[in-house]
Design a protein around this motif. Structure first.
Motif, PDB file in Angstrom:
ATOM      1  N   THR A 111       0.758  -1.163  -0.007  1.00  0.00           N
ATOM      2  CA  THR A 111      -0.127   0.137   0.147  1.00  0.00           C
ATOM      3  C   THR A 111       0.834   1.097   0.081  1.00  0.00           C
ATOM      4  O   THR A 111       0.141   2.429  -0.299  1.00  0.00           O
ATOM      5  CB  THR A 111      -0.733  -0.298   1.535  1.00  0.00           C
ATOM      6  OG1 THR A 111      -1.541  -1.276   1.419  1.00  0.00           O
ATOM      7  CG2 THR A 111      -1.554   1.145   1.056  1.00  0.00           C
ATOM      8  N   ARG A 308      -7.141   0.786   2.899  1.00  0.00           N
ATOM      9  CA  ARG A 308      -6.021   1.130   1.823  1.00  0.00           C
ATOM     10  C   ARG A 308      -5.604  -0.345   2.285  1.00  0.00           C
ATOM     11  O   ARG A 308      -5.872  -1.310   0.785  1.00  0.00           O
ATOM     12  CB  ARG A 308      -5.511   2.699   1.911  1.00  0.00           C
ATOM     13  CG  ARG A 308      -5.606   3.491   1.402  1.00  0.00           C
ATOM     14  CD  ARG A 308      -4.403   4.174   2.437  1.00  0.00           C
ATOM     15  NE  ARG A 308      -4.220   4.454   3.501  1.00  0.00           N
ATOM     16  CZ  ARG A 308      -3.351   4.825   4.370  1.00  0.00           C
ATOM     17  NH1 ARG A 308      -2.258   4.997   3.574  1.00  0.00           N
ATOM     18  NH2 ARG A 308      -3.315   5.330   5.865  1.00  0.00           N
ATOM     19  N   ASP A 311      -8.353  -2.794   0.285  1.00  0.00           N
ATOM     20  CA  ASP A 311      -8.110  -2.574  -0.993  1.00  0.00           C
ATOM     21  C   ASP A 311      -6.514  -3.416  -1.987  1.00  0.00           C
ATOM     22  O   ASP A 311      -7.280  -3.970  -3.375  1.00  0.00           O
ATOM     23  CB  ASP A 311      -7.783  -0.582  -1.750  1.00  0.00           C
ATOM     24  CG  ASP A 311      -9.239  -0.227  -0.852  1.00  0.00           C
ATOM     25  OD1 ASP A 311     -10.657  -0.860  -0.872  1.00  0.00           O
ATOM     26  OD2 ASP A 311      -9.166   1.097  -1.498  1.00  0.00           O
ATOM     27  N   THR A 312      -5.543  -2.921  -1.292  1.00  0.00           N
ATOM     28  CA  THR A 312      -4.576  -3.980  -1.977  1.00  0.00           C
ATOM     29  C   THR A 312      -4.647  -5.664  -1.933  1.00  0.00           C
ATOM     30  O   THR A 312      -4.770  -5.505  -3.196  1.00  0.00           O
ATOM     31  CB  THR A 312      -3.685  -3.350  -1.548  1.00  0.00           C
ATOM     32  OG1 THR A 312      -2.807  -2.377  -2.032  1.00  0.00           O
ATOM     33  CG2 THR A 312      -2.246  -3.262  -2.228  1.00  0.00           C
ATOM     34  N   LYS A 314      -7.513  -7.348  -1.907  1.00  0.00           N
ATOM     35  CA  LYS A 314      -8.735  -7.420  -3.134  1.00  0.00           C
ATOM     36  C   LYS A 314      -8.245  -7.514  -5.100  1.00  0.00           C
ATOM     37  O   LYS A 314      -8.407  -8.377  -5.490  1.00  0.00           O
ATOM     38  CB  LYS A 314      -9.822  -6.092  -3.767  1.00  0.00           C
ATOM     39  CG  LYS A 314     -10.643  -7.490  -1.670  1.00  0.00           C
ATOM     40  CD  LYS A 314     -11.674  -6.162  -1.947  1.00  0.00           C
ATOM     41  CE  LYS A 314     -12.980  -6.394  -0.804  1.00  0.00           C
ATOM     42  NZ  LYS A 314     -13.709  -5.874  -0.619  1.00  0.00           N
ATOM     43  N   ARG A 315      -7.667  -6.384  -4.736  1.00  0.00           N
ATOM     44  CA  ARG A 315      -6.110  -6.213  -5.829  1.00  0.00           C
ATOM     45  C   ARG A 315      -5.215  -7.266  -5.985  1.00  0.00           C
ATOM     46  O   ARG A 315      -5.258  -8.269  -7.089  1.00  0.00           O
ATOM     47  CB  ARG A 315      -5.809  -4.517  -6.292  1.00  0.00           C
ATOM     48  CG  ARG A 315      -6.763  -3.682  -6.635  1.00  0.00           C
ATOM     49  CD  ARG A 315      -6.018  -2.570  -5.895  1.00  0.00           C
ATOM     50  NE  ARG A 315      -5.099  -2.313  -8.043  1.00  0.00           N
ATOM     51  CZ  ARG A 315      -4.111  -1.918  -7.227  1.00  0.00           C
ATOM     52  NH1 ARG A 315      -3.967  -1.221  -6.294  1.00  0.00           N
ATOM     53  NH2 ARG A 315      -2.879  -1.192  -7.910  1.00  0.00           N
TER      54      ARG A 315
END
Length: 435
Positions: A111, A308, A311-312, A314-315
């Protein structure tokens, strides 16, 4: 017709064995030859077994271990990340019960604009494997090409995948041999095994998580410190910024042991919750990794709280074909374990819990064996918590209920419950730092 003559070898394996048996220092040339010749099949398995036992009994000095490690690296290919636009850092754990730290750690560090190439393995015995855990996520795949890995590191920042067979092939042969000859615990061979792969991976910096305690590979703290010092020296000598944290594995990490169970708990940590000990170690390792990558004083806790890091994650999962929002596998059968007395939990044996999870199907007893993604142990009472007779201590999960009996045998006595008196001292997760 005359047979073609054999290529002359620089040394004789028996002479090398005798030298180490007699507590002599092996020369650089001897070490280079024996690793290369073993990889080529010139040194027989029984000869390398004898040499491994001589090393186990008589040890190696720092320069011998460094050369042995370099020779194993030279047996295969090396990766390089110089083309990436961001610094690289990696983490290696010696493994433990409930050690799910890689899962939240890699996306958390990524992140902050650092690339985390986390080449991981599978579980064997009572310790779980990171790849087994992630494969419980529908669609996720462990095997990536080098091009896919580089693209994901540049785009997402984190990748957790299987190591290629080309990295330190000598170690793969020697590891299997050590496993069946009683030489696994030889510190020079452990250190060179781990560090040959990590150095060959090409990361610029490395943080080691050396476990000690009942559920660890190195149960004795003094041995764990010696191993940590040896590995840090190897990394430093090879030009990799290396630091080690000595961490507690007397009790399991978190409240889950098992593949999908640990993924679920890791997602809780990424969502700003989760068990305090898992958060503490994740944050401590993230700070070390970011400092080694040139980004100290980063507010890693904030990235867990504000989404944050999630989100990383999941990507990262989606980039490897996984569905981060899919339901995780759930075992078809459960068994409850309840307390027989009142008191406070003063101890929780990591090894007993780990073996119980393994017997439920969460682990494997031989390479290649299938694991049950939903199997494992869910802990409802951990050290420092009050318990009443009849309270739920743990839930056992498996698809094969005939496994419950042996799992219950393994976990019997895992909880130490004190009746009254002072509460147990707060558990220290990080026991020391070696740099």
């Amino acid at each position: 017709m005359n047979e073609s003559p054999r290529t002359a070898e620089a040394f004789d394996a028996v002479d090398v064995i005798r030298a180490k048996r007699s507590r002599e220092r092996l020369s650089d040339a001897q070490i280079d030859w024996v690793i290369d010749a073993y990889t080529r099949g010139v040194v027989a398995e029984e000869q390398m077994a004898a040499l491994a036992m001589a090393i186990f009994l008589n040890g190696m000095d720092r320069s011998e271990i460094a050369r042995w490690t370099a020779a194993m690296i030279a047996s295969g290919e090396r990766m390089a990340f110089a083309s990436l636009s961001k610094p690289t850092t990696d983490k290696h754990s010696t493994g433990g019960v409930g050690d799910k730290i890689t899962l939240p750690l890699a996306p958390l560090v990524a992140t902050f604009g650092v690339a985390v190439p986390q080449l991981s393995g599978r579980g064997l015995g009572h310790t779980g494997g990171t790849l087994d855990k992630l494969e419980s996520i529908p669609g996720w795949r462990a095997d990536l090409t080098n091009a896919e890995m580089m693209a994901q590191l540049e785009g997402v920042g984190a990748v957790i995948c299987a190591a290629g067979s080309g990295l330190a092939p000598a170690d793969k042969k020697l590891y299997a041999l050590r496993d069946v000859t009683g030489t696994v615990e030889a510190i020079p061979l452990i250190a060179s095994s781990i560090m040959s792969k990590k150095i060959a991976e090409g990361t610029a910096s490395l943080v080691l998580d050396l476990k000690t305690g009942a559920g660890a590979f190195m149960r004795d703290e003094a041995d764990a410190r010696e191993l940590a010092r040896t590995m840090v020296d190897l990394g430093t000598d090879a030009g990799v910024r290396t630091v080690a944290l000595l961490t507690d594995m007397s009790a399991p990490l978190g409240r889950t042991v098992g593949n999908a169970l640990e993924v679920r708990e890791s997602v809780e940590v990424l969502a700003g919750g989760g068990p305090a000990d898992v958060i503490e170690l994740t944050v401590a390792l993230a700070r070390e990794m970011l400092a080694a990558a040139g980004k100290p004083d980063t507010d890693v806790e904030a990235a867990l709280q504000d989404g944050r890091a999630m989100d990383t994650w999941k990507r990262m999962i989606a980039a490897q074909g996984g569905d981060p929002d899919a339901a995780l596998p759930v075992a078809r059968h459960t068994e409850e374990l309840r307390a027989s007395e009142d008191g406070v939990v003063t101890g929780l044996d990591a090894m007993k819990v780990g073996v119980a999870g393994w017997r439920l199907g969460a682990g494997r007893s031989r390479p290649g064996e299938a694991v049950q993604f939903g199997a494992g142990v869910e802990l409802h009472r951990v050290i420092g918590e009050e318990v009443r007779a009849g309270d739920l201590l743990a839930t056992l999960h498996t698809d094969t209920p005939e496994r419950f009996a042996r799992s219950l045998e393994a976990i019997d006595g895992a909880w130490e419950i004190g009746s009254g008196g002072a509460a147990p001292a707060e558990r220290r997760i990080v026991l020391g730092r070696i740099a």
